[in-house]
Design an enzyme around this catalytic site. Structure first.
Site: not given
Ligand code: NAP
Length: 283
Positions: A53, A97, A120
């Site tokens: 990412k 995460q 997200d």
């Protein structure tokens, strides 16, 4: 039939290239889109995902930073960090995460991420917007799959689609996005009595289960298009999807490989969401 590969690497690269002028336009206004990733504890897979990412951010000229907390941190430490990133004007996207080490409760912690920075797309605000048919920051994996479908020019209106898996992060939002585009959608789960009966009917099959070989070629309609979300590590260390690639690619017309398929698009969709969040902040 031998299926054509849907090349996630190529499509993701195109998507990231398409974002560059939008990033340049923000830069011209003195705004550098920024993504903050939070990693708790040591998890080898998480490290790889976060590195990919951050690399994608660098590729498109975005700012990114990784914030690390030890595995034994308290929920208050973690939510305190999230709140400070929520307030930081240089941060447009906050990414937690997963998985979090026990006993941290990911569901509860994630609720602290401000909706407008939830790149997200897992917050109730963003999931609710999706249910209402007015998506804002949509979950990255299904968003990436929809981008692949559009790249492939798949006709979704009136198509029959089966989504295997009903997770909040993949299966459910994928089904909602397909419904929004006029597909007739069936969602299958571990409780489904005859999975093949459903998948054999589908023009489009999205599989997000986490078990290798859960869908095989004999379970597909000839000419179907298959999106394999699964990431499974085999005992010999190889990575494989949820779909038996060999038998499925003999029946399907198009299929995503693992690796090099949906995973690449998830990262690209995350970057797209961060740019969108920065544009929204910028007005
Ligand atoms: P999850 O939360 O564990 O959900 C799995 C789903 O599969 C559940 O809804 C479960 O049903 C269903 N299921 C289990 N066994 C089944 C069976 N035999 N037949 C039909 N459905 C079955 O998993 P997830 O987070 O959605 O992830 C799924 C996979 O995708 C994992 O391998 C994950 O690593 C991968 N993934 C990849 C990406 C990417 O970027 N490529 C992103 C996210 C996840 P029940 O609800 O009834 O238990």
């Amino acid at each position: 039939m031998t299926a054509t590969l849907i090349d996630g690497v190529k499509i993701a690269r195109r998507l990231l290239d398409d974002l560059k002028p939008r990033i340049a336009a923000l830069n011209a206004r003195g705004i550098k889109p920024g993504l903050a990733a939070i990693v708790v504890g040591d998890n080898a897979a998480s490290e790889i995902y976060v590195r990919n990412k951050m690399r994608a951010c660098a590729d498109v000229g975005m700012h990114s930073a990784v914030h690390r907390l030890p595995a034994g941190c308290s929920e208050a430490d973690l939510t305190g960090l999230i709140e400070s990133l929520n307030r930081d004007p240089a941060v447009h996207g906050v990414l937690l995460q997963l998985p979090l080490p026990a006993p941290l409760d990911a569901e509860r912690v994630m609720r602290h991420i401000a909706g407008e920075k939830d790149v997200d797309g897992f917050s109730w605000k963003n999931l609710g917007a999706l249910v209402a048919g007015e998506p804002q920051l949509a979950p990255c994996t299904p968003l990436g799959i929809m981008m692949m479908m559009d790249h492939e020019g798949l006709a979704l209106e009136g198509a029959t689609a089966v989504v295997v898996g009903r997770s909040v992060s993949v299966g459910k939002p994928a089904a909602l996005m397909l419904i929004a585009r006029g597909a007739t959608v069936t969602v299958c789960t571990s409780k489904t009595r005859d999975l093949a009966k459903h998948t054999r009917d589908a023009d489009i099959v999205v599989v997000a289960v986490g078990k290798p070989g859960v869908v095989t070629g004999d379970m597909l309609k000839p000419g179907a298009t298959v999106f394999d979300v699964g990431i499974n590590r085999l005992p010999d260390g190889r990575i494989t999807g949820d779909v038996d690639f060999e038998s499925a690619s003999a029946v399907a017309s198009r299929i995503t490989p693992v690796p090099g398929g949906v995973g690449r698009m998830t990262v690209a969709a995350l970057i797209a969401n961060t740019v969108k969040a920065a544009e929204k902040t910028a007005g």
